[in-house]
Design a protein around this motif. Structure first.
Motif, PDB file in Angstrom:
ATOM      1  N   ASN A  22      15.305   4.975   9.709  1.00  0.00           N
ATOM      2  CA  ASN A  22      14.014   5.176   9.046  1.00  0.00           C
ATOM      3  C   ASN A  22      14.223   5.652   7.624  1.00  0.00           C
ATOM      4  N   PHE A  23      13.193   5.453   6.796  1.00  0.00           N
ATOM      5  CA  PHE A  23      13.239   5.974   5.423  1.00  0.00           C
ATOM      6  C   PHE A  23      13.525   7.476   5.458  1.00  0.00           C
ATOM      7  N   ALA A  24      13.027   8.126   6.514  1.00  0.00           N
ATOM      8  CA  ALA A  24      13.257   9.574   6.670  1.00  0.00           C
ATOM      9  C   ALA A  24      14.747   9.901   6.770  1.00  0.00           C
ATOM     10  N   ALA A  40       5.903  -5.387   5.124  1.00  0.00           N
ATOM     11  CA  ALA A  40       7.004  -6.074   5.817  1.00  0.00           C
ATOM     12  C   ALA A  40       8.064  -5.102   6.317  1.00  0.00           C
ATOM     13  N   GLY A  41       7.884  -3.812   6.017  1.00  0.00           N
ATOM     14  CA  GLY A  41       8.856  -2.805   6.455  1.00  0.00           C
ATOM     15  C   GLY A  41       8.679  -2.477   7.937  1.00  0.00           C
ATOM     16  N   ALA A  42       9.414  -1.477   8.390  1.00  0.00           N
ATOM     17  CA  ALA A  42       9.348  -1.120   9.810  1.00  0.00           C
ATOM     18  C   ALA A  42       7.952  -0.623  10.172  1.00  0.00           C
ATOM     19  N   LEU A  43       7.470   0.380   9.425  1.00  0.00           N
ATOM     20  CA  LEU A  43       6.124   0.888   9.703  1.00  0.00           C
ATOM     21  C   LEU A  43       5.076  -0.183   9.389  1.00  0.00           C
ATOM     22  N   GLY A  44       5.287  -0.920   8.316  1.00  0.00           N
ATOM     23  CA  GLY A  44       4.319  -1.937   7.891  1.00  0.00           C
ATOM     24  C   GLY A  44       4.126  -3.022   8.941  1.00  0.00           C
ATOM     25  N   MET A  82       0.129  -5.562   1.611  1.00  0.00           N
ATOM     26  CA  MET A  82       0.785  -5.581   0.298  1.00  0.00           C
ATOM     27  C   MET A  82       2.284  -5.418   0.489  1.00  0.00           C
ATOM     28  N   ALA A  83       3.059  -6.069  -0.361  1.00  0.00           N
ATOM     29  CA  ALA A  83       4.516  -5.922  -0.334  1.00  0.00           C
ATOM     30  C   ALA A  83       5.047  -6.423  -1.665  1.00  0.00           C
ATOM     31  N   SER A  84       6.344  -6.251  -1.882  1.00  0.00           N
ATOM     32  CA  SER A  84       6.893  -6.516  -3.226  1.00  0.00           C
ATOM     33  C   SER A  84       7.331  -7.958  -3.454  1.00  0.00           C
ATOM     34  N   THR A  85       7.505  -8.765  -2.404  1.00  0.00           N
ATOM     35  CA  THR A  85       7.960 -10.147  -2.632  1.00  0.00           C
ATOM     36  C   THR A  85       7.152 -11.129  -1.780  1.00  0.00           C
ATOM     37  N   GLU A  93       8.405 -13.449   0.133  1.00  0.00           N
ATOM     38  CA  GLU A  93       9.014 -13.552   1.475  1.00  0.00           C
ATOM     39  C   GLU A  93       8.439 -12.471   2.381  1.00  0.00           C
ATOM     40  N   LYS A  94       8.294 -11.268   1.843  1.00  0.00           N
ATOM     41  CA  LYS A  94       7.752 -10.174   2.648  1.00  0.00           C
ATOM     42  C   LYS A  94       6.295 -10.457   3.026  1.00  0.00           C
ATOM     43  N   LEU A  95       5.547 -11.030   2.076  1.00  0.00           N
ATOM     44  CA  LEU A  95       4.146 -11.348   2.383  1.00  0.00           C
ATOM     45  C   LEU A  95       4.063 -12.422   3.469  1.00  0.00           C
ATOM     46  N   GLU A 151      -1.330   4.799   3.319  1.00  0.00           N
ATOM     47  CA  GLU A 151      -0.648   5.011   2.032  1.00  0.00           C
ATOM     48  C   GLU A 151       0.788   5.473   2.281  1.00  0.00           C
ATOM     49  N   VAL A 152       1.754   4.645   1.865  1.00  0.00           N
ATOM     50  CA  VAL A 152       3.157   5.023   2.082  1.00  0.00           C
ATOM     51  C   VAL A 152       3.979   5.047   0.800  1.00  0.00           C
ATOM     52  N   VAL A 153       3.412   4.597  -0.313  1.00  0.00           N
ATOM     53  CA  VAL A 153       4.203   4.487  -1.547  1.00  0.00           C
ATOM     54  C   VAL A 153       4.089   5.744  -2.410  1.00  0.00           C
ATOM     55  N   VAL A 163      -2.256   9.516   4.282  1.00  0.00           N
ATOM     56  CA  VAL A 163      -0.999   9.652   3.524  1.00  0.00           C
ATOM     57  C   VAL A 163       0.155   9.803   4.506  1.00  0.00           C
ATOM     58  N   ILE A 164       0.992   8.757   4.560  1.00  0.00           N
ATOM     59  CA  ILE A 164       2.075   8.726   5.559  1.00  0.00           C
ATOM     60  C   ILE A 164       3.441   8.831   4.892  1.00  0.00           C
ATOM     61  N   GLY A 165       3.548   8.385   3.658  1.00  0.00           N
ATOM     62  CA  GLY A 165       4.865   8.403   3.027  1.00  0.00           C
ATOM     63  C   GLY A 165       4.765   8.464   1.523  1.00  0.00           C
ATOM     64  N   GLY A 183      -3.261  13.792   5.723  1.00  0.00           N
ATOM     65  CA  GLY A 183      -1.811  13.652   5.844  1.00  0.00           C
ATOM     66  C   GLY A 183      -1.433  13.353   7.285  1.00  0.00           C
ATOM     67  N   LEU A 184      -0.341  12.614   7.455  1.00  0.00           N
ATOM     68  CA  LEU A 184       0.156  12.316   8.807  1.00  0.00           C
ATOM     69  C   LEU A 184       1.664  12.522   8.818  1.00  0.00           C
ATOM     70  N   TRP A 185       2.139  13.420   9.678  1.00  0.00           N
ATOM     71  CA  TRP A 185       3.585  13.549   9.895  1.00  0.00           C
ATOM     72  C   TRP A 185       3.817  13.447  11.393  1.00  0.00           C
ATOM     73  N   LEU A 186       4.519  12.407  11.811  1.00  0.00           N
ATOM     74  CA  LEU A 186       4.694  12.164  13.247  1.00  0.00           C
ATOM     75  C   LEU A 186       5.335  13.360  13.956  1.00  0.00           C
ATOM     76  N   VAL A 187       6.317  13.977  13.304  1.00  0.00           N
ATOM     77  CA  VAL A 187       7.051  15.077  13.946  1.00  0.00           C
ATOM     78  C   VAL A 187       6.088  16.173  14.411  1.00  0.00           C
ATOM     79  N   ASP A 235      17.074   0.143  -1.269  1.00  0.00           N
ATOM     80  CA  ASP A 235      16.918  -0.878  -2.321  1.00  0.00           C
ATOM     81  C   ASP A 235      15.838  -1.910  -1.990  1.00  0.00           C
ATOM     82  N   ARG A 236      15.090  -1.686  -0.933  1.00  0.00           N
ATOM     83  CA  ARG A 236      13.956  -2.539  -0.544  1.00  0.00           C
ATOM     84  C   ARG A 236      14.396  -3.949  -0.167  1.00  0.00           C
ATOM     85  N   LYS A 237      15.631  -4.067   0.327  1.00  0.00           N
ATOM     86  CA  LYS A 237      16.144  -5.402   0.670  1.00  0.00           C
ATOM     87  C   LYS A 237      15.819  -5.784   2.101  1.00  0.00           C
TER      88      LYS A 237
HETATM   89  P1  NDP Z   1      10.403   0.560   5.458  1.00  0.00           P
HETATM   90  O1  NDP Z   1      11.121  -0.328   6.402  1.00  0.00           O
HETATM   91  O2  NDP Z   1       8.946   0.353   5.256  1.00  0.00           O
HETATM   92  O3  NDP Z   1      11.154   0.515   4.053  1.00  0.00           O
HETATM   93  C1  NDP Z   1      10.609   1.162   2.943  1.00  0.00           C
HETATM   94  C2  NDP Z   1       9.722   0.208   2.129  1.00  0.00           C
HETATM   95  O4  NDP Z   1       8.964   0.966   1.215  1.00  0.00           O
HETATM   96  C3  NDP Z   1      10.495  -0.773   1.281  1.00  0.00           C
HETATM   97  O5  NDP Z   1      10.924  -1.913   1.979  1.00  0.00           O
HETATM   98  C4  NDP Z   1       9.502  -1.110   0.199  1.00  0.00           C
HETATM   99  O6  NDP Z   1       8.682  -2.211   0.572  1.00  0.00           O
HETATM  100  C5  NDP Z   1       8.580   0.126   0.150  1.00  0.00           C
HETATM  101  N1  NDP Z   1       8.695   0.783  -1.156  1.00  0.00           N
HETATM  102  C6  NDP Z   1       7.709   0.890  -2.041  1.00  0.00           C
HETATM  103  N2  NDP Z   1       8.103   1.518  -3.125  1.00  0.00           N
HETATM  104  C7  NDP Z   1       9.389   1.811  -2.958  1.00  0.00           C
HETATM  105  C8  NDP Z   1      10.364   2.452  -3.757  1.00  0.00           C
HETATM  106  N3  NDP Z   1      10.080   2.909  -4.974  1.00  0.00           N
HETATM  107  N4  NDP Z   1      11.605   2.594  -3.253  1.00  0.00           N
HETATM  108  C9  NDP Z   1      11.910   2.140  -2.032  1.00  0.00           C
HETATM  109  N5  NDP Z   1      11.014   1.522  -1.220  1.00  0.00           N
HETATM  110  C10 NDP Z   1       9.768   1.356  -1.702  1.00  0.00           C
HETATM  111  O7  NDP Z   1      10.659   2.078   5.882  1.00  0.00           O
HETATM  112  P2  NDP Z   1       9.938   2.957   7.007  1.00  0.00           P
HETATM  113  O8  NDP Z   1       9.123   2.114   7.910  1.00  0.00           O
HETATM  114  O9  NDP Z   1      10.982   3.830   7.601  1.00  0.00           O
HETATM  115  O10 NDP Z   1       8.997   3.918   6.178  1.00  0.00           O
HETATM  116  C11 NDP Z   1       7.935   3.436   5.365  1.00  0.00           C
HETATM  117  C12 NDP Z   1       7.223   4.637   4.771  1.00  0.00           C
HETATM  118  O11 NDP Z   1       6.553   5.342   5.786  1.00  0.00           O
HETATM  119  C13 NDP Z   1       8.173   5.646   4.098  1.00  0.00           C
HETATM  120  O12 NDP Z   1       7.509   6.199   2.992  1.00  0.00           O
HETATM  121  C14 NDP Z   1       8.385   6.675   5.181  1.00  0.00           C
HETATM  122  O13 NDP Z   1       8.778   7.924   4.673  1.00  0.00           O
HETATM  123  C15 NDP Z   1       7.007   6.676   5.835  1.00  0.00           C
HETATM  124  N6  NDP Z   1       6.993   7.126   7.229  1.00  0.00           N
HETATM  125  C16 NDP Z   1       6.396   8.312   7.495  1.00  0.00           C
HETATM  126  C17 NDP Z   1       6.261   8.784   8.767  1.00  0.00           C
HETATM  127  C18 NDP Z   1       5.510  10.049   9.001  1.00  0.00           C
HETATM  128  O14 NDP Z   1       5.566  10.611  10.091  1.00  0.00           O
HETATM  129  N7  NDP Z   1       4.778  10.533   8.007  1.00  0.00           N
HETATM  130  C19 NDP Z   1       6.870   8.062   9.905  1.00  0.00           C
HETATM  131  C20 NDP Z   1       7.439   6.776   9.551  1.00  0.00           C
HETATM  132  C21 NDP Z   1       7.510   6.350   8.240  1.00  0.00           C
HETATM  133  P3  NDP Z   1       8.197  -3.206  -0.599  1.00  0.00           P
HETATM  134  O15 NDP Z   1       9.462  -3.757  -1.194  1.00  0.00           O
HETATM  135  O16 NDP Z   1       7.385  -4.224   0.088  1.00  0.00           O
HETATM  136  O17 NDP Z   1       7.406  -2.373  -1.557  1.00  0.00           O
END
Ligand code: NDP
Length: 323
Positions: A40-42, A149-153, A170-173, A175-177, A214-216, A236-238, A261-265, A312-314
């Motif tokens: 996870n991003f965490a 297109a991410g895990a949470l998305g 919404m997403a950055s590319t 392919e993701k869309l 909202e995760v960005v 607000v999740i991230g 705000g939302l924090w799963l933990v 790196d958002r790959k």
């Molecule tokens: P993802 O698989 O979604 O990967 C992160 C994605 O965030 C990237 O692929 C990218 O998608 C997007 N992004 C936008 N801006 C940036 C940036 N500046 N740098 C890097 N990535 C960016 O990860 P997760 O599913 O693990 O997490 C997604 C979000 O949700 C995170 O912010 C995470 O902290 C949060 N989260 C929070 C939880 C909670 O309990 N509050 C639980 C789970 C996740 P793109 O290229 O399309 O923009």
């Protein structure tokens, strides 16, 4: 056994493969042979020392994983040796074996692979709480899913569609869309589209979106406020941008907006919310409407690359490491 060890906080390349002792399960604990770890991003933030809780080093990352129960500590009766389980919480899963509390294991649907089981708990519980527990989504409403297109998305798009919502992804590319569309998103938009605020408002019937996940964060948070409908809910999740966001309460007042705000933990401690999410998710999984999106899969010695690719958002879907 081989494990990833973080000796000092920093970017992903502070992680090393080392030999450490096999952990022993204490009373009420089980030892699991790890099949797959959901990254996870965490995890990236924890290794960097930027997570919501303090990271104590040295430690082995890995908070979400699935595997086969290999031995039982004293007093364990709810799981059997040989059973596949998923676990959430703590750390230590980037290793051949990990120990978990038997009371906290999550049973795995029979049709899930180890990787799918490891991709499930964090993203799907968070998406459910964002949409329903805190977002109070109603059938037929519009929801905006960022980083779709991410895990949470991907979990959010799937669950939103299964709940009868209309999804703007919404997403950055491109392919993701395309992945978001494949999962059922109704409208897709590049994150850097110059007219994104107006396009999102128009897509949702001209008045803005009633629910935003909202995760960005950072300057995108202000945009979320601009995209929201009057009385809209912004969950607000991230803060993937890792930038500061600014909020003027008077703006919320003017348009009757709610920011939650939302924090799963911390939500996991709310037994009622967790049980009701688990029940709903079990039904959705059984209906076949929800399948965890396993993204790129790496070996243990490729963990640095796995973390860096996520940062790196790959990646799309859940990044998985198979130790
Ligand atoms: P993802 O698989 O979604 O990967 C992160 C994605 O965030 C990237 O692929 C990218 O998608 C997007 N992004 C936008 N801006 C940036 C940036 N500046 N740098 C890097 N990535 C960016 O990860 P997760 O599913 O693990 O997490 C997604 C979000 O949700 C995170 O912010 C995470 O902290 C949060 N989260 C929070 C939880 C909670 O309990 N509050 C639980 C789970 C996740 P793109 O290229 O399309 O923009």
């Amino acid at each position: 056994m081989k494990a990833i060890v973080v000796g000092r906080l920093g970017p992903p390349d502070v992680m090393e493969v080392r030999e450490i002792p096999v952990p022993q399960p204490g009373e009420g604990e089980i030892r699991i042979e790890v099949e797959a770890v959901g990254i996870n991003f965490a995890d990236v933030l924890a290794v960097a020392g930027e997570y919501l809780t303090r990271t104590r080093v040295p430690y082995t990352p890995g908070m979400e994983f699935a595997g086969i129960v290999e031995s039982l500590g004293e007093g364990v009766s709810n799981v059997q040796v040989g059973q596949r389980v998923a676990c959430l919480g703590g750390s230590g899963a980037l290793a051949k074996y990990a120990v978990a509390k038997a009371a906290a294991v999550i049973p795995v649907p029979g049709n899930f692979t180890g990787a799918q089981a490891a991709a499930f708990p964090v993203s799907y519980f968070t998406a459910y709480h964002g949409l329903k527990t805190l977002g109070r989504a109603q059938e037929g409403e519009w929801v905006l899913v960022q980083a779709a297109a991410g895990a949470l998305g991907t979990a959010s798009v799937q669950l939103a569609k299964a709940m009868g919502l209309n999804v703007i992804a919404m997403a950055s590319t491109e392919e993701k869309l395309q992945l978001a569309r494949d999962l059922g998103a109704d409208v897709t938009l590049l994150q850097d589209d110059p007219d994104r605020v107006q396009k999102v408002r128009d897509a949702a019937g001209g008045k803005g979106v009633p629910l935003i996940l909202e995760v960005v964060g950072g300057r995108r948070f202000q945009e979320s406020l601009d995209m929201a409908a009057g009385q809209g809910r912004i969950i607000v999740i991230g803060n993937a941008s890792r930038e500061e966001a600014h909020l003027r309460p008077v703006e919320l007042m003017k348009r009757n907006l709610t920011v939650t705000g939302l924090w799963l933990v911390s939500l996991m401690n709310d037994r009622e919310a967790t049980m009701s999410a688990a029940q709903a998710l079990t039904t959705l999984v059984a209906s076949g409407k929800v399948t965890p999106q396993v993204g790129p899969t790496y070996a243990l010695n490729e963990s640095v690359r796995a973390f860096q690719d996520l940062l790196d958002r790959k990646t799309t879907g859940k990044v998985v490491i198979e130790p």
